[in-house]
Design a protein around this motif. Structure first.
Motif, mmCIF file in Angstrom:
data_model
loop_
_atom_site.group_PDB
_atom_site.id
_atom_site.type_symbol
_atom_site.label_atom_id
_atom_site.label_comp_id
_atom_site.label_asym_id
_atom_site.label_seq_id
_atom_site.Cartn_x
_atom_site.Cartn_y
_atom_site.Cartn_z
ATOM 1 N N SER A 75 43.246 33.091 -11.602
ATOM 2 C CA SER A 75 43.551 33.799 -10.355
ATOM 3 C C SER A 75 43.613 32.790 -9.214
ATOM 4 O O SER A 75 43.179 31.651 -9.355
ATOM 5 N N PRO A 76 44.125 33.204 -8.055
ATOM 6 C CA PRO A 76 44.179 32.279 -6.923
ATOM 7 C C PRO A 76 42.862 32.137 -6.171
ATOM 8 O O PRO A 76 42.692 31.200 -5.392
ATOM 9 N N ASP A 77 41.900 33.037 -6.415
ATOM 10 C CA ASP A 77 40.724 33.025 -5.535
ATOM 11 C C ASP A 77 39.383 33.362 -6.202
ATOM 12 O O ASP A 77 38.373 33.497 -5.509
ATOM 13 N N LEU A 78 39.343 33.484 -7.523
ATOM 14 C CA LEU A 78 38.082 33.779 -8.205
ATOM 15 C C LEU A 78 37.610 32.573 -9.003
ATOM 16 O O LEU A 78 38.406 31.737 -9.423
ATOM 17 N N ARG A 79 36.301 32.498 -9.222
ATOM 18 C CA ARG A 79 35.777 31.455 -10.093
ATOM 19 C C ARG A 79 36.444 31.569 -11.465
ATOM 20 O O ARG A 79 36.697 32.682 -11.948
ATOM 21 N N PHE A 80 36.693 30.426 -12.100
ATOM 22 C CA PHE A 80 37.375 30.472 -13.392
ATOM 23 C C PHE A 80 36.537 31.233 -14.420
ATOM 24 O O PHE A 80 37.091 31.883 -15.326
ATOM 25 N N GLU A 81 35.209 31.191 -14.289
ATOM 26 C CA GLU A 81 34.343 31.917 -15.207
ATOM 27 C C GLU A 81 34.587 33.433 -15.090
ATOM 28 O O GLU A 81 34.577 34.144 -16.095
ATOM 29 N N VAL A 82 34.808 33.903 -13.865
ATOM 30 C CA VAL A 82 35.075 35.327 -13.643
ATOM 31 C C VAL A 82 36.449 35.700 -14.185
ATOM 32 O O VAL A 82 36.628 36.778 -14.768
ATOM 33 N N ASP A 83 37.411 34.801 -14.037
ATOM 34 C CA ASP A 83 38.743 35.059 -14.610
ATOM 35 C C ASP A 83 38.654 35.246 -16.122
ATOM 36 O O ASP A 83 39.262 36.160 -16.690
ATOM 37 N N GLY A 84 37.892 34.390 -16.777
ATOM 38 C CA GLY A 84 37.729 34.516 -18.218
ATOM 39 C C GLY A 84 36.997 35.792 -18.596
ATOM 40 O O GLY A 84 37.347 36.460 -19.579
ATOM 41 N N ALA A 85 35.972 36.127 -17.826
ATOM 42 C CA ALA A 85 35.208 37.350 -18.088
ATOM 43 C C ALA A 85 36.080 38.591 -17.912
ATOM 44 O O ALA A 85 36.019 39.530 -18.716
ATOM 45 N N ASN A 86 36.898 38.598 -16.875
ATOM 46 C CA ASN A 86 37.801 39.730 -16.647
ATOM 47 C C ASN A 86 38.821 39.857 -17.772
ATOM 48 O O ASN A 86 39.153 40.969 -18.211
ATOM 49 N N ALA A 87 39.324 38.720 -18.243
ATOM 50 C CA ALA A 87 40.295 38.731 -19.345
ATOM 51 C C ALA A 87 39.665 39.293 -20.615
ATOM 52 O O ALA A 87 40.282 40.082 -21.341
ATOM 53 N N ALA A 88 38.424 38.896 -20.886
ATOM 54 C CA ALA A 88 37.735 39.381 -22.079
ATOM 55 C C ALA A 88 37.493 40.889 -21.992
ATOM 56 O O ALA A 88 37.668 41.614 -22.973
ATOM 57 N N ARG A 89 37.087 41.341 -20.821
ATOM 58 C CA ARG A 89 36.844 42.777 -20.649
ATOM 59 C C ARG A 89 38.130 43.574 -20.878
ATOM 60 O O ARG A 89 38.130 44.573 -21.613
ATOM 61 N N PHE A 173 40.911 24.479 -11.804
ATOM 62 C CA PHE A 173 40.552 25.100 -10.513
ATOM 63 C C PHE A 173 40.788 24.186 -9.311
ATOM 64 O O PHE A 173 40.270 24.459 -8.230
ATOM 65 N N LYS A 174 41.616 23.177 -9.458
ATOM 66 C CA LYS A 174 41.875 22.292 -8.319
ATOM 67 C C LYS A 174 42.610 23.014 -7.198
ATOM 68 O O LYS A 174 42.560 22.591 -6.038
ATOM 69 N N HIS A 175 43.283 24.129 -7.530
ATOM 70 C CA HIS A 175 44.006 24.899 -6.511
ATOM 71 C C HIS A 175 43.088 25.832 -5.731
ATOM 72 O O HIS A 175 43.507 26.467 -4.763
ATOM 73 N N LYS A 176 41.815 25.927 -6.148
ATOM 74 C CA LYS A 176 40.864 26.814 -5.463
ATOM 75 C C LYS A 176 39.479 26.172 -5.437
ATOM 76 O O LYS A 176 38.505 26.752 -5.966
ATOM 77 N N PRO A 177 39.360 25.000 -4.827
ATOM 78 C CA PRO A 177 38.082 24.281 -4.816
ATOM 79 C C PRO A 177 36.958 25.060 -4.159
ATOM 80 O O PRO A 177 35.784 24.844 -4.462
ATOM 81 N N GLU A 178 37.305 25.978 -3.262
ATOM 82 C CA GLU A 178 36.280 26.760 -2.565
ATOM 83 C C GLU A 178 35.482 27.642 -3.529
ATOM 84 O O GLU A 178 34.345 28.037 -3.227
ATOM 85 N N THR A 179 36.045 27.932 -4.705
ATOM 86 C CA THR A 179 35.334 28.784 -5.668
ATOM 87 C C THR A 179 34.195 28.044 -6.356
ATOM 88 O O THR A 179 33.401 28.664 -7.073
ATOM 89 N N THR A 180 34.092 26.746 -6.160
ATOM 90 C CA THR A 180 33.006 25.977 -6.786
ATOM 91 C C THR A 180 31.797 25.834 -5.868
ATOM 92 O O THR A 180 30.812 25.200 -6.247
ATOM 93 N N PHE A 181 31.860 26.413 -4.677
ATOM 94 C CA PHE A 181 30.728 26.347 -3.754
ATOM 95 C C PHE A 181 29.497 26.988 -4.399
ATOM 96 O O PHE A 181 29.534 28.104 -4.905
ATOM 97 N N GLY A 182 28.389 26.254 -4.410
ATOM 98 C CA GLY A 182 27.143 26.782 -4.937
ATOM 99 C C GLY A 182 27.017 26.739 -6.443
ATOM 100 O O GLY A 182 26.072 27.315 -6.990
#
Length: 212
Positions: A75-89, A173-182
């Motif tokens: 996605s353009p704005d979610l953590r990649f882990e959440v993208d994978g979780a959403n895909a699995a669901r 995730f280089k296109h959304k570095p802000e998702t790596t905050f924290g």
């Protein structure tokens, strides 16, 4: 693919085969081998600890855990882990999997890089986390049976994994570095973009709209 590796039977239901097909279509050998090693490491660890878990759901969790790094599922704005979780669901919903199981798979994938919390979750979640830690950073390397570790790596070779996995993370995730905050993936952004300035937690507090 062999039906059994390191004493673990590879799930062969239609659901499992369909999940493997998605992974093979979307990911290269690096992530294919990594994801399969993660499944086997997690299954062996679960077997060792005699922990209750669903082998097929662990398989899907492992196969999908890095799917958010691929162009198709990113996605353009979610953590990649959440993208994978959403895909699995979304994938599992097609097979009338119970909501409780969907939530466990979602948690396992979404939290697989969250240090200090995930290891305390249920086995269905914590096994994926510990297996990822073993394959990526060598966590508990000496506690894992050497012969089974060797058999798993022979079946799914590492092939320069140390050098290739960090750039693979970055590409995802280089296109959304802000998702790596924290989270720990901020280190990947800093590795490739040392000039990038992440949000700072203390500054977020100090500059919040509260008057006091």
């Amino acid at each position: 693919m062999r039906q059994e590796i390191a004493g673990i039977k590879i799930p062969d239901s239609q659901l499992a085969k369909d999940a493997a097909d998605i992974l093979r279509e979307q990911e290269n050998d690096l992530l294919w081998n990594h994801s399969n090693r993660v499944f086997l490491f997690g299954a062996v660890q679960g077997q060792q600890a005699a922990q209750p878990y669903d082998l097929e759901l662990l398989y899907v969790s492992a196969l999908f855990h890095d799917l958010g790094l691929t162009k198709e599922y990113s996605s353009p704005d979610l953590r990649f882990e959440v993208d994978g979780a959403n895909a699995a669901r979304s994938f599992l919903q097609q097979y009338q999997i119970p909501e409780e199981s969907l939530n466990l798979v979602w948690d396992a994938i979404a939290l697989h890089t969250t240090i200090g919390i995930t290891e305390h979750k249920t086995p269905q979640v914590s096994l994926l986390y510990s297996a990822v830690g073993l394959d990526v950073m060598g966590d508990n390397f000496d506690q894992f049976p050497a012969e089974q570790r060797k058999e798993i790596v022979e079946a799914f070779p590492r092939n320069n994994f140390k050098q290739e996995i960090i750039p693979a993370f970055y590409e995802g995730f280089k296109h959304k570095p802000e998702t790596t905050f924290g989270n720990i993936k901020a280190d990947v952004i800093s590795h490739y973009q040392p000039e990038y300035k992440h949000k700072n937690f203390c500054e977020c507090i100090i500059h919040s709209p509260w008057s006091e």
